[in-house]
Design an enzyme around this catalytic site. Structure first.
Site, PDB file in Angstrom:
ATOM      1  N   LYS A 168       0.862  -1.174   0.000  1.00  0.00           N
ATOM      2  CA  LYS A 168       0.000   0.000   0.000  1.00  0.00           C
ATOM      3  C   LYS A 168       0.900   1.225   0.000  1.00  0.00           C
ATOM      4  O   LYS A 168       1.555   1.529   0.985  1.00  0.00           O
ATOM      5  CB  LYS A 168      -0.898   0.052   1.234  1.00  0.00           C
ATOM      6  CG  LYS A 168      -1.969   1.140   1.096  1.00  0.00           C
ATOM      7  CD  LYS A 168      -2.389   1.765   2.394  1.00  0.00           C
ATOM      8  CE  LYS A 168      -1.396   2.727   2.948  1.00  0.00           C
ATOM      9  NZ  LYS A 168      -1.106   3.916   2.120  1.00  0.00           N
ATOM     10  N   GLU A 244      10.797   1.763   9.642  1.00  0.00           N
ATOM     11  CA  GLU A 244      11.784   2.817   9.424  1.00  0.00           C
ATOM     12  C   GLU A 244      11.013   4.119   9.614  1.00  0.00           C
ATOM     13  O   GLU A 244      10.133   4.433   8.824  1.00  0.00           O
ATOM     14  CB  GLU A 244      12.378   2.660   8.013  1.00  0.00           C
ATOM     15  CG  GLU A 244      13.720   3.310   7.887  1.00  0.00           C
ATOM     16  CD  GLU A 244      13.602   4.722   7.382  1.00  0.00           C
ATOM     17  OE1 GLU A 244      13.628   5.635   8.226  1.00  0.00           O
ATOM     18  OE2 GLU A 244      13.453   4.904   6.170  1.00  0.00           O
ATOM     19  N   CYS A 278      13.954  11.427   6.128  1.00  0.00           N
ATOM     20  CA  CYS A 278      14.091  11.040   7.529  1.00  0.00           C
ATOM     21  C   CYS A 278      15.527  11.199   8.005  1.00  0.00           C
ATOM     22  O   CYS A 278      15.773  11.281   9.198  1.00  0.00           O
ATOM     23  CB  CYS A 278      13.588   9.621   7.721  1.00  0.00           C
ATOM     24  SG  CYS A 278      14.237   8.504   6.492  1.00  0.00           S
TER      25      CYS A 278
END
Ligand code: ADP
Length: 475
Positions: A168, A244, A278
């Protein structure tokens, strides 16, 4: 959506719009799949698993190699789709497609190196053998900031290991996922081995992923809040989980470093993807001796950056993903200024020249950032370099570790002993040393503390999709 080898287009009332963040225009509509389509995809993956796991690593590797070649062949087209729905400059999108393809070839190779072992037994009539086998059906959820590499970083190793998958993708960037699945289809993965479910509301699909007993592993990249929620739900059903999550990277420039070189590095890594990464530096610690030179170089370079559509020549800074992202950056900068930070450049939304229609915030440098400011603690995910000056007496290691996150950190220094001590003391999974790109398909990527569980890429990346089985033979 792509389920059991069939494309599903969705109907007018069961689809959602994909927007261009540079101008707010509608690019396309994609199917809005809910729990029911997720279940169908999981069923397809479960049905395909026995035959897929029975293929040899060489057969799986050959298909992954084909996908690698096709992805590179279609690089320009995929990059254009990415720039349109995500906003990053076309060159950066091209680079990301190459990075994404790297995971396919790396794990095609690793597939053949899933070695077991034999272990001596204390009993003369016994032998131990250890096997590593695919965990089963994998559910993957990916974010919008790196719309293709986050897919291959998960699906590459899962498929190489012999797992079947349901993906998804983020609701903001489903079109790049569709392009990726066209590559998978044409590479020749058998029906049901790779499945794609797009959804406007991720929650029902996520719930199906963590609740459905046929799913044996969840792999997630996204925010810490959602990751913790999903990992908690998955724990209740004893599913394997890799996450993560967010980060709050310190970027440390020691007194012996070349401040100009460090500033050039910071400018490149901080504003990459408009700060929406990130591993983006969130706290920039510069030793007072080099701070003026550092800030002069940094501000000079940042002020020259050109914002706009990623399709325009010379644009180095794209839009943020949505209005909420702009509002968050604005709130953090306003809070910092109210508490005494100085804006050296930027510090405002960008308007004029058609930018009003998109989600643009000026690349910004803040000086005099302090621990009481929101930006010192909260992930920014935007184009703001928050600079803190430090002195010899300061415990820079404690300052850098003063966060609940633990993904990336950066050190600039020419002193090997100090660098090594800092490296060993940092509670972060990825450390760049005089280097701004410590990520590669060959190197383990992942975080400590609230930044996640598990590692992606490298030989560790495939281990996340393998179970260990021991056999004890009486002979
Ligand atoms: P970001 O702040 O980067 O958008 P999110 O964690 O919200 O981070 O999104 C990352 C991915 O997680 C996206 O694919 C998103 O659709 C998905 N996601 C968000 N909320 C949920 C949820 N409740 N269940 C499952 N997936 C979710």
């Amino acid at each position: 959506m792509y389920i059991n080898g069939d494309w599903e287009r969705g109907s007018a009332d069961a689809s959602f719009a994909v927007l261009n963040p540079a101008d707010g225009s509608v690019i396309a509509h994609v199917p809005d799949g809910g729990a029911e389509r997720a279940r169908a995809a999981i069923d397809a993956a479960a049905d395909a698993f026995p035959a897929w796991r029975a293929t040899t690593a060489y057969e799986r590797a050959a298909i992954l190699m084909k996908a690698h070649a096709l992805m590179l062949e279609r690089r320009e087209k995929i990059a254009r789709t990415m720039t349109e729905e995500q906003g990053k400059p076309l060159r950066a999108a091209n680079t990301e497609v190459r990075y994404a393809a790297d995971f396919l070839v790396w794990f095609a190779e690793e597939a053949k190196r899933v070695y077991g072992e034999t272990i001596p037994s204390a009993r003369p009539d016994q032998r131990f053998m250890v096997l590593h086998q695919p965990v089963g059906v994998v559910a993957a959820i990916t974010p919008w900031n790196y719309p293709i590499s986050m897919i291959t970083r998960k699906l590459g190793p899962a498929l190489a290991a012999g797992c079947t998958v349901v993906l998804k993708p983020a609701e903001a960037t489903p079109l790049t996922a569709v392009e990726t699945f066209r590559v998978f289809e044409d590479a020749g993965f058998p029906n049901g081995v790779v499945n794609l479910v797009t959804a406007r509301d991720p929650a029902p699909v996520g719930e199906e992923f963590v609740a459905n007993p046929k799913v044996r592993k969840l792999t997630f990249t996204g925010s810490t809040a959602v990751g913790k929620m999903l990992a908690g739900r998955a724990a209740g059903n004893m599913k394997r989980v890799s996450c993560e999550l967010g980060g709050h990277a310190p970027f440390i420039v020691l007194g012996d470093a070349d401040p100009v070189h460090a500033a050039k590095g910071l400018q490149l890594v901080k504003f990459l993807n408009t700060g929406q990464a990130c591993i983006s530096p969130n706290r920039v610690y510069v030793h007072r001796d080099g701070a003026d030179a550092f800030l002069e170089t940094l501000t000079g370079r940042v002020a020259k950056m050109k914002a706009g559509s990623g399709f325009e020549d010379g644009v180095t800074i794209g839009p943020l993903v949505d209005e909420a992202a702009v509002a968050k950056v604005e709130a953090q900068v306003d809070d910092a200024v109210a508490k005494g930070a100085t804006v050296l450049c930027g510090g405002k939304r960008l308007t004029g020249n058609g930018l009003d229609k998109g989600n643009f915030y000026a690349p910004t440098v803040l000086d005099g950032v302090t621990p009481d400011m929101r930006i010192y603690r909260e992930e920014t995910f935007g184009p703001v370099a928050a600079v803190v000056r430090f002195d010899d007496g300061d415990d820079i290691l404690a300052m850098a570790n003063d966060t609940h996150y633990g993904l990336a950190a950066y050190i600039y220094s020419q002193n090997l002993a100090r660098t090594m001590r800092l490296l060993e003391g940092l509670d972060f999974g990825i450390v760049g040393i005089n280097d701004i790109n410590p990520a590669s398909a060959a190197a383990p990527f992942g975080g400590m503390k609230d930044s996640g569980l598990g590692r992606e890429g490298s030989r560790e990346g495939i281990a996340e999709y393998l179970e260990t089985k021991v056999a004890g033979f009486s002979i």
